[in-house]
Design a protein around this motif. Structure first.
Motif, short mmCIF file in Angstrom:
data_model
loop_
_atom_site.label_atom_id
_atom_site.label_comp_id
_atom_site.label_asym_id
_atom_site.label_seq_id
_atom_site.Cartn_x
_atom_site.Cartn_y
_atom_site.Cartn_z
N CYS A 228 0.83 -1.21 0.00
CA CYS A 228 0.00 0.00 0.00
C CYS A 228 0.87 1.26 0.00
O CYS A 228 1.87 1.34 0.70
N TYR A 230 0.14 4.26 1.09
CA TYR A 230 -0.22 5.31 2.04
C TYR A 230 0.59 5.25 3.33
O TYR A 230 1.72 5.68 3.34
N CYS A 231 0.05 4.73 4.40
CA CYS A 231 0.75 4.90 5.67
C CYS A 231 1.84 3.86 5.87
O CYS A 231 2.06 2.97 5.07
N CYS A 235 0.52 -2.36 4.42
CA CYS A 235 -0.41 -3.46 4.14
C CYS A 235 -0.12 -4.07 2.77
O CYS A 235 0.20 -3.36 1.82
N CYS A 263 -7.45 -0.26 5.22
CA CYS A 263 -8.34 0.83 5.62
C CYS A 263 -8.93 1.43 4.35
O CYS A 263 -8.65 0.97 3.25
S1 SF4 Z 1 -3.52 0.98 7.20
FE1 SF4 Z 1 -4.50 1.78 5.34
S2 SF4 Z 1 -3.09 3.33 4.56
FE2 SF4 Z 1 -1.99 2.12 6.05
S3 SF4 Z 1 -0.92 0.59 4.80
FE3 SF4 Z 1 -2.86 -0.32 5.50
S4 SF4 Z 1 -4.33 0.07 3.90
FE4 SF4 Z 1 -2.59 1.42 3.55
#
Ligand code: SF4
Ligand code: SF4
Ligand code: SF4
Lengths: 353, 533
Positions: A228, A230-231, A235, A263
């Motif tokens: 992923c 984003y953060c 993930c 998320c």
């Molecule tokens: S928590 Fe959300 S933003 Fe963070 S890595 Fe997982 S899917 Fe991506």
């Protein structure tokens, strides 16, 4: 494993750990018992009655997901009685709602469809129940089609036991049963945070990612596992690709750290990839306006200008911002570029911001 | 993080501070919530806002902004006084305990209460709950680091963890949650002014010599470079040109008005990105790069795990992968960089970086690896400091509390703190292209407590002007019980009402992090909700 503890499934002997259910022993040994409501790692609910098996000496069929294995137990997972029960069960489920597969998004990736095929349920003897609840399409991300819901409860477990968002539960009773958010509000007015765990858990087409609708069939897409963007949780997600377009994102099953959870950003935040405003050509500003130029021209220009500035003001007059969004390999090259090609340690990124 | 994410469900007590985990790191928050709801874990949340995680907390302490050193010292005071600390651990694995003890002596619960606003009894309860657990973990995020005392805050939390022997055990640890997907990797790979890859200092002649050899150059610069914030401050002065890859400082930097003026003074600005961001717009040259779906490589997550990024689609138009652009440019500048693919770059990284030494794509294809992973036989290190603290003995740092650099006064009577919302990411370059996400979080807002709203005669949805010594923005009021009286919260994602026009660029002297989490502001009501503009 204690070799004294043995259970016999379909004529073969298997050992088991204390507390293991019949279903777990069967799965571990490659015997597939069909399930609809069962979620690995969550408390079995026994809601769907699909995993019923015949246990010698027991009067009724027993749900294998909730029945612990016992020493010398003799189990049949596909006996005539079992198959008959599943047959009726599937028929009832199909007639309980509106299971028209033609345009259902789950077509080709639906447990109910798979089971109907496996047990050859061709004709339905029960009349189709009329839909009591209209389809909910009010929010931009998740469609809830109650007429396709088989009330297996997987979404509730996904929401309450996996994500612990506690946004949905069983509501009403009997034939009026429905999966509801608090106060039976539409999702976008409820506590739902649109993680989509419930959508991924739904075995049929009752919960659908709205942005993916009519974008492609499961067998037309290529799935690519990646990380992923984003953060920092990182993930593992699967990009579903059709015609050079990402049309859907799901959490990768069984991969750490997220074990298929995501998320809202990871699951639904991919529109930017195919956005029409993506930059597609190098740009050079002339008289305050950007002009599209070929790579060769752009890079020569940058190399010349940086070269000039370096020879006039020294390497430390140039700074490089690398990025928390690009890959490790790219960050490595960015700092190598700053240090070895330009000759400065002025390299940083927005770790602190 | 010192410990892997999977450790969370093994903690007996979890302390979360300065992290709005359900919004910033949602999937980790699920681990925490599961540990509390379905396991035996107790949860302590220490945060000035009533964040959603407080619903799961056994204990929630609401500290005044910027007073973290004080409450940590206070907890340690109680733990030492009540003899709840891990004496064996302190004796055998740490140093500096006596100095720490002396410093925290003064931080009685009553004294701490005056600074932090935390009731003395609650502080004692939290101290006991943390110290009495067999394994207790600490999670923190920018709420701890984005202060002029950020480094002190982090060291204080490490003190607390060491004092109770919570380093190097399953379910323990001090775990910073990294905000962006590859912050960890950018730091690991030398994207910092003072270190090469794997935190090898540029000031060390032996390291420089080795790197110069590997890179085929006669020498490498030895003095520490400037940080990002320093480069912005010196833009137009000693800094003449900036080359910016995938960052949008014109929304994310503190005191934006100042940053905008500084950027305008540059002789030359290059921006390499996937969109024409606010920063790209003022560049001289813009180079189109690829999104994560169009590239291969690796990211390193917050638990130090290196994981694959796999190309799924082709980039639009002429866009090229960032590494290809860099290679091409570098070669044109007389320093050829030639790689077949990212795999080859990773091979070079492994050869010059001890902690990544055993990492290669063949292994990563199967499963990610936690560094340190020095050799190809090494299984990786999910948990740090297990048999001993990496540096030898764990060092206690005796730290005094210092107030934030700007506090409210007559002119600017309210506190401002900034942060994230669930639906957007950083400066919104990616998430704001999604209709679904925009529907849920369409615009900036000013989160205000009911009491403050009453004092200022503000209703939900009224348009407010928020000003600080550095600038002003306009956004609608959102009355919320998450807010505490006297403190306003504004998310920083939105360029149109950029909270960073208000924030203070005062830096932590060591980490050089700006104090995003505290500054002084005032608010004025401009329009009433629904009124025609
Ligand atoms: S928590 Fe959300 S933003 Fe963070 S890595 Fe997982 S899917 Fe991506
Ligand atoms: S999207 Fe997430 S929060 Fe909303 S109902 Fe589904 S599982 Fe629950
Ligand atoms: S919505 Fe899907 S997962 Fe939820 S109860 Fe209905 S069929 Fe099962």
């Amino acid at each position: 494993m204690d070799s004294k503890d043995k259970i016999i499934i379909n004529g073969s002997k298997f050992s088991f750990r204390p507390g293991e259910t019949i279903l777990q022993v069967a799965e571990r040994n490659g015997i597939e018992v069909p399930t609809l409501c069962y979620i690995k790692g969550s408390m079995p609910t026994g809601a769907c009655r699909m995993c019923m098996v015949e246990v010698k000496g027991a009067r009724n069929l027993l749900p294998s997901c909730a029945t612990p294995a016992v020493q010398n137990m003799v189990v049949e997972t596909e006996s005539e009685r079992v198959i008959k029960s599943r047959w009726i069960n599937i028929e009832l489920l199909i007639s309980s709602g509106h299971h028209n597969c033609l345009t259902c998004e789950a077509n080709g990736d639906c447990r109910l469809q798979e089971l109907a095929y496996r047990y050859q349920v061709e004709t339905i003897r029960f009349p189709e129940s009329p839909a009591i609840y209209p389809i909910e399409t009010s929010n931009a991300l998740i469609i809830r089609d109650f007429s396709r819901c088989i009330l297996c409860g997987r979404c509730i477990q996904a929401c309450n036991e996996v994500q612990v968002n506690n946004a949905i539960s069983y509501g009403y009773r009997g034939t009026a049963s429905k999966i509801v958010a608090v106060g039976d509000l539409p999702l976008d007015e409820s506590d739902c945070v649109f993680c989509g765990e419930c959508v991924q858990a739904c075995p049929v087409g009752a919960l659908i990612e709205k942005p993916s609708r009519f974008k492609g069939r499961p067998w037309e897409v290529k799935k690519v596992q990646t990380t992923c963007p984003y953060c920092g949780v990182g993930c593992q997600i699967d990009l579903h690709v059709k015609d050079n377009e990402v049309i859907r994102v799901t959490g990768t099953e069984d991969a750490t750290p997220n074990l298929a959870s995501t998320c809202i950003k990871g699951r639904f935040g991919y529109d930017f990839i195919n956005h029409s405003e993506r930059l597609t050509s190098p740009l050079i500003k002339e008289n305050g306006k950007f002009k599209e130029v070929p790579w060769d021209e752009a890079l020569s220009f940058v190399a010349d200008r940086l070269g000039d500035i370096k020879s006039k003001h020294g390497p430390d007059s140039i700074g490089v911002f690398c990025s928390a969004k690009i890959t490790n390999e790219e960050n490595y090259l960015a700092q190598k570029f700053a240090r070895a090609a330009i000759g400065t340690n002025n390299v940083d990124h927005c770790a602190r911001l | 993080m010192t410990n892997p994410i999977s450790d969370i469900e093994e903690s007996d007590t979890i302390l979360v501070t300065g992290s709005n985990t359900t919004e910033g790191h949602p999937v980790i928050s699920s681990y925490i919530k599961r540990a509390v709801e379905f396991g035996e874990a107790k949860l302590i949340v220490i945060d000035p806002r009533k964040i959603p995680l407080t619903r799961f907390a056994t204990l929630w302490l609401r500290q005044n902004l910027g007073t973290d050193v004080a409450w940590v010292n206070g907890m340690m005071h109680v733990i030492i006084k009540e003899n709840l600390y891990d004496k064996t651990y302190v004796e055998t694995r740490t140093e500096g305990f006596e100095e720490l003890k002396e410093t925290v002596q003064r931080y009685t619960p009553e004294y701490v209460s005056k600074i932090t606003g935390i009731p003395p009894d609650d502080l004692v309860k939290a101290a006991r709950m943390y110290a009495e657990a067999d394994s207790a973990s600490i999670f923190y995020c920018m709420g701890i680091t984005q202060h002029t005392t950020g480094t002190d805050n982090v060291k204080s939390l490490a003190n607390l963890a060491m004092l109770c022997g919570n380093i190097g055990i399953p379910g323990g640890g001090v775990n910073p949650l990294r905000g962006q997907n590859n912050v960890q990797g950018a730091c690991d790979l030398g994207g910092l002014p003072n270190v090469f890859t794997g935190y090898q200092p540029v000031g060390d002649p032996a390291v420089r010599e080795r790197m110069a050899g590997a890179w085929g150059v006669s020498s490498l610069p030895e003095s520490t470079g400037l940080t990002l914030t320093e480069m912005v401050n010196k833009a137009g002065g000693s800094i003449k040109a900036l080359y910016i890859i995938g960052e949008n400082p014109l929304v994310s930097d503190p005191d934006l008005n100042h940053a905008e003026r500084a950027f305008a003074n540059l002789d030359f600005l290059v921006v390499q990105d996937i969109f024409l961001t606010e920063t790209a717009r003022i560049a001289d040259v813009v180079l189109p790069s690829t999104s994560y779906a169009e590239k291969s490589g690796t990211f390193t997550n917050t638990e130090r795990k290196v994981q694959m990024v796999r190309k799924a689609i082709n980039p639009p138009g002429q866009a090229r992968e960032d590494w290809e652009i860099l290679c091409d440019l570098s070669s044109r500048m007389g320093y050829p960089m030639e790689y077949r693919d990212c795999k080859m770059i990773m091979e070079e990284i492994a050869s010059v970086t001890p902690s990544y030494g055993g990492i290669n794509y063949t292994r990563l294809e199967k499963e990610g690896l936690h560094w340190p992973c020095p050799t190809v036989e090494h299984p990786g290190t999910p948990r740090l400091h297990v048999d001993k603290i990496v540096r030898g003995l764990g060092m206690f740092h005796a730290i005094e509390y210092h107030p934030p650099s700007e506090i409210p006064d007559k002119e600017y009577p309210l506190y401002l703190t900034t942060g994230r919302v669930l639906y957007h990411f950083h400066t919104g370059t990616m998430t704001m292209q999604s209709d679904g996400l925009n529907d849920l979080a369409p615009e900036c807002f000013v989160e205000i407590s009911l009491q403050d709203a009453q004092d200022y005669n503000v209703d939900d949805g009224d348009l407010l002007k928020v000003s600080s010594r550095r600038g002003e923005i306009r956004a609608k009021a959102r009355i919320s019980d998450q807010a505490v009286r006297g403190t306003i919260f504004i998310p920083f994602h939105f360029a149109k009402a950029a909270a960073n026009k208000l924030t203070n660029a005062a830096l932590d002297p060591i980490a050089k992090i700006p104090e995003y989490k505290v500054c002084a502001i005032r608010i004025e009501k401009l329009w009433v909700q629904g009124e025609d503009r």
